[in-house]
Design an enzyme around this catalytic site. Structure first.
Site, PDB file in Angstrom:
ATOM      1  N   GLN A 213       0.818  -1.203   0.000  1.00 20.09           N
ATOM      2  CA  GLN A 213       0.000   0.000   0.000  1.00 20.09           C
ATOM      3  C   GLN A 213       0.854   1.255   0.000  1.00 20.09           C
ATOM      4  O   GLN A 213       0.310   2.351  -0.068  1.00 20.09           O
ATOM      5  CB  GLN A 213      -0.880   0.025   1.266  1.00 20.09           C
ATOM      6  CG  GLN A 213      -1.966  -1.022   1.317  1.00 20.09           C
ATOM      7  CD  GLN A 213      -2.617  -1.081   2.683  1.00 20.09           C
ATOM      8  OE1 GLN A 213      -2.414  -2.016   3.431  1.00 20.09           O
ATOM      9  NE2 GLN A 213      -3.410  -0.076   3.026  1.00 20.09           N
ATOM     10  N   PHE A 244      -5.997  -4.105   3.373  1.00 26.95           N
ATOM     11  CA  PHE A 244      -6.738  -3.736   4.592  1.00 26.95           C
ATOM     12  C   PHE A 244      -5.860  -3.113   5.671  1.00 26.95           C
ATOM     13  O   PHE A 244      -6.193  -3.150   6.846  1.00 26.95           O
ATOM     14  CB  PHE A 244      -7.496  -4.955   5.160  1.00 26.95           C
ATOM     15  CG  PHE A 244      -8.212  -5.751   4.109  1.00 26.95           C
ATOM     16  CD1 PHE A 244      -9.312  -5.216   3.458  1.00 26.95           C
ATOM     17  CD2 PHE A 244      -7.778  -7.012   3.755  1.00 26.95           C
ATOM     18  CE1 PHE A 244      -9.958  -5.932   2.459  1.00 26.95           C
ATOM     19  CE2 PHE A 244      -8.421  -7.732   2.760  1.00 26.95           C
ATOM     20  CZ  PHE A 244      -9.513  -7.195   2.108  1.00 26.95           C
ATOM     21  N   GLU A 248       0.579  -1.859   4.591  1.00 29.16           N
ATOM     22  CA  GLU A 248       0.986  -0.453   4.658  1.00 29.16           C
ATOM     23  C   GLU A 248       2.451  -0.362   5.066  1.00 29.16           C
ATOM     24  O   GLU A 248       3.253   0.214   4.360  1.00 29.16           O
ATOM     25  CB  GLU A 248       0.095   0.324   5.642  1.00 29.16           C
ATOM     26  CG  GLU A 248       0.431   1.814   5.655  1.00 29.16           C
ATOM     27  CD  GLU A 248      -0.514   2.650   6.502  1.00 29.16           C
ATOM     28  OE1 GLU A 248      -1.618   2.180   6.828  1.00 29.16           O
ATOM     29  OE2 GLU A 248      -0.150   3.788   6.841  1.00 29.16           O
ATOM     30  N   ARG A 326      -5.793   7.467  17.144  1.00 33.68           N
ATOM     31  CA  ARG A 326      -7.081   7.412  16.441  1.00 33.68           C
ATOM     32  C   ARG A 326      -8.145   6.724  17.304  1.00 33.68           C
ATOM     33  O   ARG A 326      -9.324   7.075  17.246  1.00 33.68           O
ATOM     34  CB  ARG A 326      -6.955   6.732  15.072  1.00 33.68           C
ATOM     35  CG  ARG A 326      -8.212   6.847  14.217  1.00 33.68           C
ATOM     36  CD  ARG A 326      -7.998   6.450  12.760  1.00 33.68           C
ATOM     37  NE  ARG A 326      -7.475   7.526  11.943  1.00 33.68           N
ATOM     38  CZ  ARG A 326      -8.208   8.406  11.253  1.00 33.68           C
ATOM     39  NH1 ARG A 326      -9.531   8.331  11.287  1.00 33.68           N
ATOM     40  NH2 ARG A 326      -7.646   9.343  10.536  1.00 33.68           N
ATOM     41  N   ARG A 358      -7.711  -1.451   8.656  1.00 29.92           N
ATOM     42  CA  ARG A 358      -8.964  -0.740   8.360  1.00 29.92           C
ATOM     43  C   ARG A 358      -9.656  -0.204   9.629  1.00 29.92           C
ATOM     44  O   ARG A 358     -10.187  -0.984  10.423  1.00 29.92           O
ATOM     45  CB  ARG A 358      -9.887  -1.706   7.641  1.00 29.92           C
ATOM     46  CG  ARG A 358     -10.986  -1.060   6.823  1.00 29.92           C
ATOM     47  CD  ARG A 358     -11.731  -2.152   6.094  1.00 29.92           C
ATOM     48  NE  ARG A 358     -12.609  -1.626   5.054  1.00 29.92           N
ATOM     49  CZ  ARG A 358     -13.272  -2.395   4.198  1.00 29.92           C
ATOM     50  NH1 ARG A 358     -13.146  -3.698   4.253  1.00 29.92           N
ATOM     51  NH2 ARG A 358     -14.050  -1.860   3.288  1.00 29.92           N
ATOM     52  N   THR A 459      -3.984  11.630  10.523  1.00 26.76           N
ATOM     53  CA  THR A 459      -3.734  12.519  11.661  1.00 26.76           C
ATOM     54  C   THR A 459      -2.292  13.011  11.668  1.00 26.76           C
ATOM     55  O   THR A 459      -1.957  13.916  12.412  1.00 26.76           O
ATOM     56  CB  THR A 459      -4.062  11.808  12.995  1.00 26.76           C
ATOM     57  OG1 THR A 459      -3.308  10.602  13.069  1.00 26.76           O
ATOM     58  CG2 THR A 459      -5.543  11.491  13.084  1.00 26.76           C
ATOM     59  N   ALA A 528      -6.029   5.405   5.514  1.00 31.62           N
ATOM     60  CA  ALA A 528      -6.845   6.426   6.165  1.00 31.62           C
ATOM     61  C   ALA A 528      -8.081   6.783   5.339  1.00 31.62           C
ATOM     62  O   ALA A 528      -8.605   7.889   5.453  1.00 31.62           O
ATOM     63  CB  ALA A 528      -6.012   7.677   6.451  1.00 31.62           C
ATOM     64  N   GLU A 730     -12.776   2.970   5.372  1.00 31.57           N
ATOM     65  CA  GLU A 730     -12.792   2.443   6.727  1.00 31.57           C
ATOM     66  C   GLU A 730     -14.134   2.556   7.461  1.00 31.57           C
ATOM     67  O   GLU A 730     -14.508   1.641   8.190  1.00 31.57           O
ATOM     68  CB  GLU A 730     -11.710   3.143   7.564  1.00 31.57           C
ATOM     69  CG  GLU A 730     -10.304   2.837   7.116  1.00 31.57           C
ATOM     70  CD  GLU A 730      -9.297   3.833   7.678  1.00 31.57           C
ATOM     71  OE1 GLU A 730      -9.319   5.002   7.262  1.00 31.57           O
ATOM     72  OE2 GLU A 730      -8.512   3.431   8.534  1.00 31.57           O
TER      73      GLU A 730
END
Lengths: 781, 480
Positions: A213, A244, A248, A326, A358, A459, A528, A730
Site C-alpha cells: 500500500q 486492509f 501499509e 485514532r 482498516r 492525523t 486512512a 474504513e
C-alpha cells in the site's frame, strides 16, 4: 513516429464513466478471467531465485547460536542472507526505529526473521529455511497488555486528551458506572499473501514489484538497506489481492529482504510468504483493553467520562502512536462528552508488531464507548437507542465540540439515524423481540442500532498530500497514474471517472497504469480512507492543466474566446466548430502543446497540536448507522445474524456500486472482527491460529440473508472534496459493532435486561455462552 | 503414465514428482497463473478448479481445491481452469454475471469463485439460494461481504445459453472413456517418488503389503497438508480411487456398505436418505470442494480426534471392513481408534468399506456440531445420539463425542446414567453430570475445556427438547 494515428472524426456517444455512475471495477473483466496480474504472477527472469526467511521460535530471548551449515548444504540453495550482509541501514521502522530487518542478538517475538535463504525453487527455499540450528537464551516474555502495563513497558509515551474536569463531573453525576472491556486483534487475511519480486538494475539500482500500500516507503527502505539513493530504486504496484492495512508497513520487510538477496546474488529474487508464516510474521489489528468510569443522569445523558485505552502494540512502535491516537479520537464516536479524560497507552508485548488495519484504532475506541452506552442503557432501563440519541452531537446548546476541540460542522447523525430507525422498523421489531424472548427459553433474539462517525484525514498532517500524472497520446487515448494503490477498493476506477469527467471522454479511453515511484514520487500510503479524496483531486488537477492548455490553444488557434471552447461527450466545441477530442489533441500536438501534466493536492484546514491535545485533525467526518438483529442459542452460544439494515453517508457518491461494495464488505469484516475471528497465542508466545482452518473469517453463509444497504441520499460533502464525495474505505467497518451490540442485547434478555452482560470481543459462541451463564448466575444471587 | 484432459488437450505425464499439486502444476509448470494460491491448505478456495468425470455416460462436474490435489489424481479426468471459460473476447455467463453484479473487488478470490459457480451452473438446472450458499461455502472473500457474489450466482442463469463445454461434452466424454478403457498402469514417477493407482482390490492389497511405507491417498484433503504445510516429501503414494469395490455404495437391505474411496458428494444422498439428520453434518463437513474429494475411508483412516463422521458412525454402530492382503476382518468404528492418531490398523492393512446399519424403527438419531463458524470449520464439540424410548423410558442409547478426547469416543457413563430412566428433564441433569466421568477435554484455540464440557452437557438438553412433541426449534440455523 512521423504520421499520426488515424482517429474517428466523430464519436457518436459518451462520455461514459463520469462520477456518480455505478460503473464496474476497472479490472473486473480481468479478475473473472484470471488475467489480472498479481505480484506472484509476473513473468520473472528465467534464473529467478526464491527467497525464504528462517523464523525465530521463541517469543523473547538472546540468540546464542545460528548455525546455517545445513541450510547452506540443502538442495537448490544458492545463497544465504544474514544481518552482517546488509550494506545499509538495518532498522526498517517506518516512523520510529525498532524493527530490525533481521534479528540482531535479541529475539522479540515468535516468528522474527533470523536469516533468509535463496534457492532455485520456492519449495527448496522453504525446506532449507527450516534446517537452521538455532539456540536461544530464553527470556521471560510479556504476552498480554496487563503484563506490559504492569511494567509500564511502552513502545511510545502515553497521550492524554482532556476536556473540563472529568473527575468532578463523574463525582457529581447522579449515576456512575465503571467497567472494562477487551477487544481482540484481527488478522488481515488478505487473500494474496505478502510477495515481492526484485530485479537488479544497472548502477546498483533495484526494480521492485511488490504487493504494498506504500510504494514510496518501500522505495525508501529498499534504498536505505542497500545503502543507495532513492533515485536508484523503482517500486511498482499494479494491484494487491487485498491489503486492509496489512500491507501499509508490513510489506516493506519482504521487499527489502528480496532486494538484499538480489543485490547479493546479482539475480532476480522473489519472496512470497506461505500463509502460516505470513500470519505469524506480520502484524495485526491491535488488541485493546479499555477501562472506564462514567458519570451520567437518569436520562442516560453522559456528564463525564474517564477512559483509559491500552493498545497491545507488539514489540515495536510501527504505526502504534497514530493508531492509539485514532482510538482516542474516536472514543466519543457520535456522542458529546461534556467532560472527558481520555488516556491512550501503547503497550509493548513480545509479539509481532501490530499495525494498520482498516479503521486504524478507530474501531477499538468506538467499541469502548458503545459498550459504555449499552451499560448506561441497562442501568437506566432505557432502550440503548434512546441513550444514543440523547448523547448525539448537535448544533444546539454548545454540544458540538469534540473532546479534542474540533467543531462538528455537519450534523448528519441524528437525521441519518432517524431515517434508519424508521426504514428498519426498529421500534416495532424491538417490541416483537421482547415478546418472543419472554416465550423462548433457549433461543433469544437481540436488536441494536449503532452509529458511526469517523474522522477523515491522516492525523499525521504531512501525509495529506498526493500527486498524479496524466499523459494524453495523439490518438486521444490517455494514461492515468497517481500515488494511490489499488487493493480492490476501486480507487483506480474512481480516479479514472474523475478524469473522464474533467476531460469529457469515455472511461474506456483511459488506461489506469500501475502505481510506480518513478512516475509519481514521494507518495503517501493508500490508507486512512483518503485514497480517492487525495488522488482524485490530484488527478483532477493534472487533467485540468491539460484541459486549460487545450482551451488556450484552441482559442488562440481558431481565434475564439476561451469561454467558447467547451468539452462535452468526447468532443470539443470551439466556437461554431466541433472536433473530436482526439482531433483536437492531434492539432495541439502538431502545434507543440504539451500533452502531459502532473497534478498535486494537499488537504486544507487540518492541524492537531499534540502538546495541547487539541485541533482540527479531520477535514470532515463520514457518518453511518446499522441495525442488526441476531438470534442466539443459550445452550451453546451459537448465533445467527438475521437481518441488517444500513444507511451510510458517502457524500455525493463517485461510484455507488463501488461505495456499496465498500459498505457491505466493511460491515462484514467488522462483524468478523467482533464475532468469529479469534487470534489465539500459546503460553510460549506462538500464534496458534495461523491459517484459514483455525482463524475463521466470515464465510458466505455469515452474510445476513436479509441485508438492506442504502447510501444516504442528497447529502453532498459540505467540504470541497472531489465532486463533494466522502471517503468510504474504513468507516463502514465500524457498522459491524451493531452485531456485537445485538448479541449483547440478546444475552441481556437472559436476565430480563436488569443486568449488564460482560462480553469481550470477539464474541465467539464460547464467549456468548459464558456471558449467558454469568448473567444467570448473577441473576440468581 | 497418467492421462487427463487440460480443458480439451490431452496431457500425458510420465516424469513428474507425484508430490506436485495441481496448483503448482498449473502455476509453475504451465504458467497458468489465473488459479491463485490463498492458503495452500484447502481452506480458502482461491485455487478452485473444476474436474469433469465420465459417470454413467455423462460428464459430472465438480469443484475441487487444486492446492491439495496431487497431480496423479487427475488421471482420467478433464481439468478446467478459469482461463478456459472465456471464448475469445466473450466472457462466460458466470464471468459476465460476476462483472455485472460487482462481484469482485481485489479479484484474488474471484477465479476460485468463478469456478465454484461454473461447477454449480453445470450441476443445477436452476439456482436456489440455499444450495448456492452450500456450493460457495468453501470460497473465502475478504472484500465484498459476499452479497454481490451470491447475486451473481443467481443472475448467471439469465443468459440461458449453452457454453463451449456443452458443445464439446460428447468429445470429452469419449476421450475420458477411452482413457478409462485403457488398461495400462496408472503410474507416475519423478524426483525418486512414485504414484500408483491399482485397478483391483487384490492389486491394491498386495501393493500395500509390498510397500508398507506407502501412503494411501484418496481425496488427499488431509494428507496433502503434510506436503504443503509440513513440506514432507512422500516417496510412494497409492491411489485407491480406481478400485471398483472401493468406489461403490451397496445397499444390503439392512445396511449401506460404503466403499472407503467414495467421496462425500457421492455417498451423502444415500446416507442422508437413511439418516436425514446427517445432512446438516455433511453440509458442514469441510466445504463442497473438500466433500467432492474427501472420502469416508480417509476421514476414519486419519484418526483425527475431530473428524466429524466418527462420532456419528460410532453412535449408529457402524463397522469397518479392514483388509490386509487376503485377510479381512470387521472392526466396530468404536473399537478402531486406540489413542491420539493411533488405530488398530496394522502395517499393510487398510479400510475397504464402512458398514452403516440402516436406521431402526422407533429410534431417534441426532447429531450436533458446534464450531465458531457455521461453514467449513472444525468442531469444538460434535455429539451424536441414538436413542430408543419405550413407554417413556430410555430403552437403548448410544452417545459418542468428537472434540472431547484424544479420539472420538463413546460416553458410556452418560449412557448408563440414562438407561432405564424416564426420558424426562429430571434425568438429563445426572446424565450431564456423568459426562465428567467420560471426558476430560483439552483447551485449545477452538474452545476451552470448560466450554466443551458445558456444551456437551447442553447438547443433551437440546436432544431432550428436540424430542418433545411439537417443540419449537432450539437451533439458530433452523430459526428464521
Amino acid at each position: 513516429m512521423r504520421s499520426l494515428p488515424s482517429v474517428s472524426v466523430r464519436e457518436a456517444t459518451g462520455p461514459t464513466g463520469s462520477p456518480g455512475q455505478p460503473l464496474k471495477h476497472e479490472s473486473a473483466h480481468k479478475h473473472v478471467s484470471g488475467e489480472a496480474i498479481y505480484t506472484d504472477d509476473h513473468v520473472a527472469p528465467p534464473d529467478v531465485l526464491h527467497a525464504y526467511p528462517g523464523l525465530s521460535s521463541v517469543a523473547h530471548g538472546k540468540l546464542v547460536k545460528l548455525d546455517l551449515e545445513s541450510v547452506r548444504r540443502a538442495p537448490g540453495v544458492i545463497d544465504i542472507l544474514t544481518l552482517a550482509d546488509v550494506p545499509g541501514q538495518t532498522d526498517i521502522g517506518p516512523v520510529y526505529p525498532g524493527d530490525p530487518i533481521m534479528v540482531n542478538e535479541r529475539v522479540e517475538f515468535w516468528g522474527q526473521v533470523l536469516f533468509v535463504v535463496a534457492a532455485t525453487s520456492y519449495d527448496s527455499a522453504r525446506r532449507a529455511a527450516r534446517l537452521a540450528v538455532v539456540e536461544y537464551d530464553t527470556l521471560p516474555a510479556d504476552l498480554t497488555i496487563e503484563q506490559g502495563l504492569a511494567k509500564q513497558s511502552l513502545v511510545r509515551p502515553s497521550h492524554i486528551q482532556r476536556r473540563g474536569d472529568a473527575e468532578c463531573a463523574i463525582r457529581e453525576a447522579p449515576l456512575t458506572l465503571e467497567g472494562e472491556i477487551r477487544s481482540g486483534g484481527q488478522e488481515h487475511m488478505y487473500l494474496e499473501g505478502q510477495a515481492s519480486l526484485c530485479i537488479p538494475q544497472e548502477d546498483g539500482g533495484m526494480y521492485v514489484y511488490t504487493s504494498s500500500q506504500h510504494p514510496t516507503e518501500g522505495q525508501k527502505l529498499v534504498a536505505q538497506v542497500l545503502g543507495i539513493a532513492m533515485g536508484l530504486v523503482t517500486v511498482e504496484v499494479r494491484r494487491m489481492g487485498g491489503a486492509f492495512g496489512g500491507k501499509e508497513t508490513h510489506a516493506n520487510q519482504w521487499a527489502c529482504l528480496a532486494a538484499l538477496l538480489a543485490r547479493k546474488t546479482g539475480r532476480a529474487v522473489k519472496l512470497r510468504l506461505a500463509r502460516a508464516d505470513d500470519m505469524t510474521a506480520t502484524g495485526k489489528r491491535h488488541h485493546f483493553m479499555s477501562k472506564y468510569r462514567v458519570g451520567f443522569d437518569r436520562n442516560g445523558q453522559i456528564h463525564g467520562l474517564d477512559l483509559s485505552l491500552s493498545g497491545g502494540c507488539g514489540m515495536s512502535p510501527d504505526l502504534s502512536d497514530a493508531i492509539v491516537d485514532r482510538a482516542m479520537f474516536h472514543a466519543d464516536n457520535a456522542y458529546f462528552l461534556p467532560a472527558a479524560h481520555i488516556e491512550g497507552h501503547r503497550v509493548k508485548t513480545h509479539t509481532v508488531s501490530n499495525t494498520a488495519f482498516r479503521g486504524f484504532g478507530g474501531p477499538q475506541g468506538m467499541l469502548a464507548i458503545e459498550n459504555i452506552i449499552e451499560h448506561i442503557a441497562t442501568t437506566t432501563g432505557l432502550d440503548a437507542l434512546e441513550v444514543r440519541k440523547r448523547n448525539f452531537y448537535r448544533a444546539e446548546d454548545g454540544r458540538d465540540i469534540t473532546h479534542y476541540g474540533q467543531k462538528i460542522e455537519q450534523h448528519l447523525i441524528a437525521p441519518l439515524v432517524e431515517r434508519l430507525e424508521r426504514s428498519s422498523g426498529y421500534q416495532q421489531r424491538r417490541q416483537s423481540i421482547q415478546e418472543f424472548n419472554v416465550g423462548s427459553p433457549v433461543l433469544k433474539r437481540g436488536l441494536s442500532l449503532t452509529p458511526v462517525k469517523f474522522g477523515i484525514s491522516f492525523t499525521v498532517q504531512h501525509l495529506n498530500q498526493a500527486g498524479a500524472l496524466i499523459h494524453v497520446y495523439t490518438d486521444g487515448s490517455i494514461q492515468l497514474n497517481h500515488g494511490g494503490t489499488e487493493m480492490g477498493q476501486g480507487l483506480y476506477t474512481k480516479v479514472a471517472q474523475v478524469v473522464a469527467q474533467e476531460l469529457q471522454v469515455d472511461l474506456e479511453s483511459i488506461t489506469c497504469t500501475a502505481t510506480r515511484t518513478d512516475k509519481v514520487p514521494n507518495t503517501s500510503p493508500t490508507a486512512a480512507s483518503a485514497g480517492s479524496d487525495l488522488n482524485g483531486m490530484a488527478a483532477r488537477d493534472a487533467a485540468n492543466k491539460i484541459k486549460t492548455r487545450l482551451i488556450e490553444f484552441a482559442a488562440g488557434h481558431f481565434g475564439v474566446a476561451a469561454g467558447r471552447v467547451r468539452f462535452h461527450s468526447n468532443r470539443v466545441s470551439v466556437g461554431e466548430r466541433e472536433f473530436s477530442f482526439a482531433e483536437l489533441v492531434q492539432m495541439a500536438y502538431v502545434q507543440r502543446i504539451p500533452l502531459s501534466a502532473t497534478g498535486y493536492y494537499s488537504t486544507p484546514k487540518i492541524y492537531y497540536d499534540r502538546d495541547k491535545a487539541s485541533g482540527r485533525p479531520f477535514y470532515y467526518f463520514a457518518y453511518g448507522a446499522a441495525v442488526s438483529e441476531v438470534v442466539i442459542d443459550t445452550l451453546t452460544g451459537e448465533y445467527k445474524v438475521l437481518r441488517v439494515d444500513i444507511c451510510h453517508d458517502v457524500g455525493r457518491s463517485l461510484n455507488p456500486a463501488v461505495d456499496i461494495g465498500q459498505v457491505e464488505g466493511g460491515f462484514v469484516q467488522g462483524m468478523g472482527w467482533l464475532t468469529t475471528e479469534e487470534l489465539v497465542w500459546g503460553k510460549d508466545g506462538r500464534l496458534e491460529t495461523t491459517n484459514a482452518a483455525s482463524y475463521k473469517i466470515p464465510a458466505v453463509g455469515d452474510t445476513p440473508a436479509d441485508f438492506r444497504v442504502e447510501l444516504l441520499p442528497d447529502s453532498p460533502n459540505v467540504e470541497a472534496t472531489v465532486f463533494h464525495s466522502k471517503a468510504v474505505g474504513e468507516p463502514p467497518l465500524m457498522l459491524g459493532i451493531s452485531v456485537w451490540c445485538a448479541l449483547r442485547n440478546a444475552i441481556a434478555s437472559v436476565a430480563s435486561h436488569r443486568l449488564s452482560p460482560v462480553l469481550d470481543a470477539p464474541a465467539t459462541p464460547e464467549r456468548v455462552l459464558n456471558a449467558c451463564t454469568d448473567l444467570r448466575r448473577r441473576d440468581c444471587s | 503414465m497418467i492421462r487427463f484432459l487440460l480443458n480439451s488437450v490431452e496431457q500425458l505425464i510420465e516424469d513428474l514428482d507425484p508430490n506436485t499439486t495441481v496448483l503448482d502444476y498449473l502455476r509453475l509448470h504451465l504458467r497458468r497463473t489465473g488459479t491463485k494460491e490463498g492458503c495452500a491448505s484447502g481452506d480458502c478456495g482461491a485455487c478452485t478448479v473444476v474436474l469433469a468425470e465420465a459417470r454413467e455416460d455423462q460428464l459430472r462436474y465438480s469443484a475441487i481445491n487444486a492446492c491439495i490435489t496431487p497431480i496423479g489424481n487427475l488421471h482420467g479426468k478433464q481439468l478446467i481452469t478459469v482461463e478456459d471459460l472465456k471464448q475469445g473476447a466473450v466472457l462466460h455467463p458466470v464471468q459476465q454475471a460476476m462483472v455485472d453484479c460487482h462481484g469482485s473487488q481485489c479479484g484474488f478470490c474471484t477465479p476460485g469463485f468463478v469456478m465454484s459457480m461454473f461447477a454449480y451452473r453445470k450441476t443445477h438446472a436452476a439456482p436456489d439460494r440455499e444450495s448456492l450458499l452450500e456450493a460457495l461455502g468453501g470460497n473465502l472473500c475478504r472484500c465484498t461481504g459476499y452479497r454481490p457474489i451470491v447475486d451473481a450466482g443467481m443472475q448467471m442463469y439469465e443468459a440461458d445459453t449453452g457454453d463451449s463445454f456443452d458443445a464439446s461434452a460428447d468429445a470429452v466424454l469419449n476421450t475420458l472413456k477411452s482413457i478409462d478403457s485403457n488398461t495400462d498402469e496408472v503410474f507416475l514417477s519423478g524426483n525418486h517418488k512414485s504414484y500408483f493407482a491399482p485397478r483391483s482390490l487384490a492389486h491394491l492389497a498386495s501393493a500395500l503389503l509390498e510397500n508398507p511405507e506407502a501412503r494411501l491417498v484418496a481425496g488427499a484433503t488431509d494428507l496433502a497438508l503434510e506436503m504443503t504445510q509440513g513440506l514432507e516429501e512422500i516417496d510412494t503414494l497409492l491411489y485407491p480411487g480406481l478400485v471398483p469395490e472401493l468406489q461403490t455404495v451397496r445397499d444390503t437391505g439392512t445396511a449401506l456398505e460404503i466403499g472407503a474411496a467414495v467421496t462425500y458428494s457421492q455417498f451423502s444422498s444415500q446416507l442422508c436418505a437413511e439418516y436425514p439428520e446427517m445432512a446438516e453434518l455433511i453440509e458442514r463437513l469441510g466445504s463442497l470442494q473438500i466433500r467432492n474429494q474427501g472420502t469416508l475411508g480417509g476421514n476414519i483412516g486419519n484418526a483425527s480426534p475431530i473428524g466429524d463422521m466418527a462420532p456419528a458412525l460410532i453412535a449408529i454402530g457402524a463397522d469397518l471392513v479392514l483388509r490386509r492382503g487376503d485377510a479381512v476382518r470387521v472392526v466396530a468404528v468404536e473399537d478402531y481408534f486406540v489413542s491420539y492418531l493411533v488405530t488398530v490398523l496394522q502395517v499393510g492393512e487398510f479400510i475397504e468399506r464402512i458398514i452403516v446399519p440402516k436406521a431402526r424403527a422407533g429410534e431417534i438419531f441426532k447429531v450436533y456440531k458446534v464450531s465458531k463458524r457455521w461453514e467449513d470449520d472444525i468442531s469444538a464439540v460434535c455429539g451424536a445420539f441414538r436413542l430408543r424410548v419405550v413407554d417413556g423410558k430410555v430403552a437403548g442409547v448410544a452417545i459418542a463425542f468428537g472434540g472431547m478426547a484424544e479420539i472420538p469416543k463413546r460416553a458410556h457413563h452418560c449412557e448408563q446414567a440414562m438407561l432405564g430412566q424416564a426420558w424426562a428433564e429430571s434425568s438429563i441433569t445426572p446424565a450431564m453430570a456423568a459426562l465428567a466421568q467420560d471426558f476430560t477435554p483439552i483447551s485449545d484455540f477452538r474452545a476451552s475445556a470448560d466450554y466443551r464440557m458445558q456444551v456437551a452437557g447442553n447438547l443433551l438438553q437440546r436432544l431432550f427438547l428436540e424430542t418433545q412433541p411439537g417443540a419449537a426449534t432450539v437451533r439458530v440455523r433452523l430459526y428464521a
